[in-house]
Design a protein around this motif. Structure first.
Motif, PDB file in Angstrom:
ATOM      1  N   GLN A   7       0.820  -1.213   0.000  1.00 16.71           N
ATOM      2  CA  GLN A   7       0.000   0.000   0.000  1.00 16.71           C
ATOM      3  C   GLN A   7       0.859   1.270   0.000  1.00 16.71           C
ATOM      4  O   GLN A   7       0.411   2.329  -0.401  1.00 16.71           O
ATOM      5  CB  GLN A   7      -0.885   0.045   1.263  1.00 16.71           C
ATOM      6  CG  GLN A   7      -2.028  -0.942   1.236  1.00 16.71           C
ATOM      7  CD  GLN A   7      -2.763  -1.038   2.582  1.00 16.71           C
ATOM      8  OE1 GLN A   7      -3.938  -1.303   2.605  1.00 16.71           O
ATOM      9  NE2 GLN A   7      -2.077  -0.825   3.687  1.00 16.71           N
ATOM     10  N   GLY A   8       2.098   1.152   0.509  1.00 18.78           N
ATOM     11  CA  GLY A   8       2.921   2.345   0.701  1.00 18.78           C
ATOM     12  C   GLY A   8       2.561   3.048   1.998  1.00 18.78           C
ATOM     13  O   GLY A   8       3.078   4.110   2.322  1.00 18.78           O
ATOM     14  N   TYR A   9       1.652   2.459   2.749  1.00 19.07           N
ATOM     15  CA  TYR A   9       1.333   2.946   4.095  1.00 19.07           C
ATOM     16  C   TYR A   9       0.760   1.776   4.883  1.00 19.07           C
ATOM     17  O   TYR A   9       0.324   0.779   4.295  1.00 19.07           O
ATOM     18  CB  TYR A   9       0.314   4.102   4.057  1.00 19.07           C
ATOM     19  CG  TYR A   9      -0.990   3.755   3.367  1.00 19.07           C
ATOM     20  CD1 TYR A   9      -2.028   3.110   4.059  1.00 19.07           C
ATOM     21  CD2 TYR A   9      -1.184   4.063   2.020  1.00 19.07           C
ATOM     22  CE1 TYR A   9      -3.209   2.780   3.421  1.00 19.07           C
ATOM     23  CE2 TYR A   9      -2.377   3.735   1.387  1.00 19.07           C
ATOM     24  CZ  TYR A   9      -3.387   3.104   2.081  1.00 19.07           C
ATOM     25  OH  TYR A   9      -4.562   2.760   1.461  1.00 19.07           O
ATOM     26  N   GLN A  10       0.797   1.933   6.190  1.00 17.41           N
ATOM     27  CA  GLN A  10       0.206   0.918   7.062  1.00 17.41           C
ATOM     28  C   GLN A  10      -1.025   1.562   7.681  1.00 17.41           C
ATOM     29  O   GLN A  10      -0.955   2.721   8.109  1.00 17.41           O
ATOM     30  CB  GLN A  10       1.233   0.589   8.145  1.00 17.41           C
ATOM     31  CG  GLN A  10       0.775  -0.374   9.217  1.00 17.41           C
ATOM     32  CD  GLN A  10       1.788  -0.436  10.374  1.00 17.41           C
ATOM     33  OE1 GLN A  10       2.478   0.556  10.670  1.00 17.41           O
ATOM     34  NE2 GLN A  10       1.878  -1.587  11.021  1.00 17.41           N
ATOM     35  N   ILE A  11      -2.145   0.842   7.735  1.00 17.23           N
ATOM     36  CA  ILE A  11      -3.295   1.398   8.448  1.00 17.23           C
ATOM     37  C   ILE A  11      -3.097   1.083   9.923  1.00 17.23           C
ATOM     38  O   ILE A  11      -2.946  -0.079  10.322  1.00 17.23           O
ATOM     39  CB  ILE A  11      -4.638   0.834   7.949  1.00 17.23           C
ATOM     40  CG1 ILE A  11      -4.779   1.041   6.440  1.00 17.23           C
ATOM     41  CG2 ILE A  11      -5.800   1.512   8.695  1.00 17.23           C
ATOM     42  CD1 ILE A  11      -6.083   0.486   5.847  1.00 17.23           C
ATOM     43  N   SER A  12      -3.032   2.141  10.734  1.00 20.03           N
ATOM     44  CA  SER A  12      -2.749   2.013  12.150  1.00 20.03           C
ATOM     45  C   SER A  12      -3.659   2.994  12.896  1.00 20.03           C
ATOM     46  O   SER A  12      -4.610   3.515  12.315  1.00 20.03           O
ATOM     47  CB  SER A  12      -1.259   2.337  12.373  1.00 20.03           C
ATOM     48  OG  SER A  12      -0.914   2.210  13.729  1.00 20.03           O
ATOM     49  N   GLN A  13      -3.393   3.210  14.150  1.00 21.30           N
ATOM     50  CA  GLN A  13      -4.132   4.228  14.897  1.00 21.30           C
ATOM     51  C   GLN A  13      -3.108   5.103  15.588  1.00 21.30           C
ATOM     52  O   GLN A  13      -2.133   4.593  16.125  1.00 21.30           O
ATOM     53  CB  GLN A  13      -5.048   3.574  15.932  1.00 21.30           C
ATOM     54  CG  GLN A  13      -6.091   2.660  15.311  1.00 21.30           C
ATOM     55  CD  GLN A  13      -7.141   2.230  16.337  1.00 21.30           C
ATOM     56  OE1 GLN A  13      -6.795   1.586  17.315  1.00 21.30           O
ATOM     57  NE2 GLN A  13      -8.394   2.580  16.097  1.00 21.30           N
ATOM     58  N   PHE A  14      -3.300   6.397  15.546  1.00 20.69           N
ATOM     59  CA  PHE A  14      -2.272   7.238  16.175  1.00 20.69           C
ATOM     60  C   PHE A  14      -2.835   8.091  17.317  1.00 20.69           C
ATOM     61  O   PHE A  14      -2.738   7.690  18.474  1.00 20.69           O
ATOM     62  CB  PHE A  14      -1.522   8.021  15.100  1.00 20.69           C
ATOM     63  CG  PHE A  14      -0.366   8.793  15.636  1.00 20.69           C
ATOM     64  CD1 PHE A  14       0.571   8.197  16.477  1.00 20.69           C
ATOM     65  CD2 PHE A  14      -0.197  10.134  15.306  1.00 20.69           C
ATOM     66  CE1 PHE A  14       1.645   8.905  16.985  1.00 20.69           C
ATOM     67  CE2 PHE A  14       0.881  10.854  15.807  1.00 20.69           C
ATOM     68  CZ  PHE A  14       1.794  10.234  16.643  1.00 20.69           C
ATOM     69  N   PRO A  15      -3.515   9.225  17.030  1.00 15.26           N
ATOM     70  CA  PRO A  15      -3.931  10.027  18.196  1.00 15.26           C
ATOM     71  C   PRO A  15      -5.105   9.421  18.955  1.00 15.26           C
ATOM     72  O   PRO A  15      -5.249   9.670  20.157  1.00 15.26           O
ATOM     73  CB  PRO A  15      -4.318  11.387  17.596  1.00 15.26           C
ATOM     74  CG  PRO A  15      -4.391  11.216  16.122  1.00 15.26           C
ATOM     75  CD  PRO A  15      -3.839   9.888  15.749  1.00 15.26           C
ATOM     76  N   LEU A  16      -5.931   8.622  18.281  1.00 15.43           N
ATOM     77  CA  LEU A  16      -7.115   8.074  18.945  1.00 15.43           C
ATOM     78  C   LEU A  16      -7.156   6.553  18.860  1.00 15.43           C
ATOM     79  O   LEU A  16      -7.850   5.979  18.030  1.00 15.43           O
ATOM     80  CB  LEU A  16      -8.389   8.642  18.302  1.00 15.43           C
ATOM     81  CG  LEU A  16      -8.793  10.062  18.702  1.00 15.43           C
ATOM     82  CD1 LEU A  16      -9.999  10.526  17.870  1.00 15.43           C
ATOM     83  CD2 LEU A  16      -9.143  10.123  20.193  1.00 15.43           C
ATOM     84  N   PRO A  17      -6.408   5.877  19.715  1.00 17.63           N
ATOM     85  CA  PRO A  17      -6.385   4.412  19.678  1.00 17.63           C
ATOM     86  C   PRO A  17      -7.651   3.819  20.306  1.00 17.63           C
ATOM     87  O   PRO A  17      -8.355   4.510  21.042  1.00 17.63           O
ATOM     88  CB  PRO A  17      -5.165   4.071  20.533  1.00 17.63           C
ATOM     89  CG  PRO A  17      -5.074   5.195  21.515  1.00 17.63           C
ATOM     90  CD  PRO A  17      -5.572   6.423  20.800  1.00 17.63           C
TER      91      PRO A  17
END
Ligand code: ADP
Ligand code: MG
Length: 484
Positions: A96-106
């Motif tokens: 994808q060229g990115y990973q789907i993650s969670q950052f400010p709102l886990p």
């Protein structure tokens, strides 16, 4: 406090762990592709996992449930609204060229884990957050010289990243933290905790400081895959940093790799900052909204966790902290033990499980679920000691026979081999008379005040009765006869 002696005084080591735990789920986080370990390369890949143009992620509700269950097990806040972000970076196995993650709102906020340390001591380690994210694929560099293959089976598999506060102070504490977290995950059924297969991996953050000072600059050791390596990496890294600072240098914040064959860490890259990833909310996914009642239902369905089980074993079964801690560490062990101890003396059962059973399992390299002696069979064997049918010594033999032959019936083995304990004092007395008559020298030694001879006599009678004489009866009669 665990302090490290340097050349110029004492140091404290500070550790924070980021654990990647693979979620137990048949399908991936945003696709329906399967997740079995060890499948042929590129056979478990949907178009979403391969990032084909125009594919859209669809959240897997079960993975969300697993993350919530884990958060509840860590006594953490569950965020009813959380957001998936794109973490942008290039890697050949990240299509994808990115990973789907969670950052400010886990999905999960602050929680904690209680560690059991030596001597029954406990320590609480803060959990900063838990978020859901996708795993990347795998680059295979060793299949062909000069070529790298990509296996996307792991691409898109759900991970929980569990981030601790920098609360640990030694390699031992870090080891205890990973073991406890793994135990909780296994109890919950949310991660199998298998470090060899990569289902649980640790990023290890280490810094050092003088006691009482502010936190020092940390280095992060990536992707360590065993508890032992985590501990070795910490020891090495703390010593390396202390050396640098004592020589007047400063620690560069960087990402390092642990090399198990050398027991060393070495630099991998300078540490990236979160802004380098250009995080932004994934426009393909809506914010994740959870229903408070649904969360409450999951909470109500949680199993009894190791901490609570340990407290119950201590309070209700009168076990000490050490025994209780060992018995609850693995859910299967606790279940086996409880089945044995049901209606029996808990301490005696704990001794059997932690003694003979553990030794046999270790020797055979088996897990408790593979034990050839079931909890019911072991319980029945213990009953034979309790009702005086056999001695503990004979019971050990019977246990070995059951283990070796897979026979389930202790009583049958005892009957077949004629192992019943001789408690009939007449029979024992006859043996004692024989031994006394044949050994006047030893009798004289006893009468002359040598108490130890008693043990020798008991040994002789046990030998003569092939270990079947009731030792208490032997002792009683022997003392009476020798006193004559
Ligand atoms: P990143 O994702 O960039 O590595 P995080 O803020 O998620 O950064 O923190 C990662 C981990 O580093 C956490 O487990 C935290 O406890 C730990 N940590 C932060 N500061 C220090 C420090 N000075 N020494 C040791 N560990 C630290
Ligand atoms: Mg990190």
């Amino acid at each position: 406090m665990t302090l490290i002696e340097g050349r110029t005084g004492e140091w404290e080591c500070v550790i924070g762990l980021e654990i990647h735990a693979q979620v137990i789920s048949k399908a991936k986080l945003f696709s329906g592709a399967p997740t079995d370990f060890g499948a042929e390369p590129n056979t478990q890949v949907s178009f979403v996992d391969a990032a084909m143009p125009g594919m859209l992620p669809v959240i897997n509700g079960f993975c969300v449930e697993q993350a919530v269950r884990t958060g509840l097990g860590l006594e953490a806040e569950i965020n009813l609204t959380s957001v998936f972000d794109r973490k942008n970076y290039f890697y050949p196995d990240l299509p994808q060229g990115y990973q789907i993650s969670q950052f400010p709102l886990p999905i999960v906020g602050k929680g904690s884990i209680t560690l059991d340390l030596e001597g029954g001591e406990t320590r609480t380690i803060g959990i900063e957050r838990l978020h859901l994210e996708q795993d990347a694929g795998k680059s295979l560099h060793d299949r062909e010289p000069g070529a790298t293959y990509i296996d996307l089976n792991r691409s898109g598999v759900a991970l929980m990243e569990i981030v601790s506060e920098p609360d640990m102070r030694s390699a031992e504490e870090a080891g205890a933290y990973i073991r406890k977290l793994r135990s909780i995950l296994r109890y919950l059924g949310t991660c199998d905790g298998n470090m060899e297969e990569g289902s649980l991996r640790a990023d290890v953050n280490v810094s050092v400081r003088r006691p009482g000072e502010d936190l020092g600059t940390r280095c992060e050791i990536k992707n360590v895959n065993s508890v032992r390596f985590v501990q070795q990496a910490i020891e090495y890294e703390a010593a390396r940093q202390i050396d640098i600072i004592e020589d007047g240098g400063v620690i560069a914040q960087e990402t390092r790799l642990f090399d198990p064959s050398r027991g060393e860490t070495r630099p991998m890259r300078t540490k990236e900052e979160s802004h380098d990833y250009r995080y932004f909310p994934d426009p393909d996914l809506l914010p994740l909204e959870l229903d408070a009642e649904w969360v409450a239902d999951i909470k109500a369905s949680l199993p009894e966790l190791p901490e609570a089980k340990k407290a119950r074993f201590m309070a209700d079964l009168d076990l000490d902290a050490y025994d209780a801690g060992v018995l609850v560490a693995e859910r299967e062990t606790a279940e086996y033990f409880e089945a044995v101890a049901e209606g029996r003396d808990a301490k005696a059962c704990a001794n059997w499980v932690m003694g003979d059973l553990f030794a046999a399992l270790n020797k055979a390299g088996l897990g408790i679920n593979e034990a050839p002696v079931s909890a019911a069979s072991l319980g029945a064997l213990i009953d034979l000691i309790d009702d005086g049918t056999i001695s503990r010594r004979i019971a050990k033999e019977v246990f070995e026979t059951m283990w070796r032959t897979g026979s389930k019936d202790a009583a049958a083995i005892v009957a077949e081999k004629g192992l019943e304990q001789i408690s009939d004092s007449g029979a024992i007395e006859a043996e004692i008379d024989k031994v006394i008559a044949a050994n006047p020298g030893q009798v004289a030694a006893f009468k002359g005040g040598n108490e130890k001879v008693i043990g020798w006599f008991v040994g002789q009678i046990m030998k003569a009765t092939e270990g079947k004489a009731n030792p208490r009866t032997v002792n009683e009669i022997l003392r009476r006869k020798l006193a004559d």
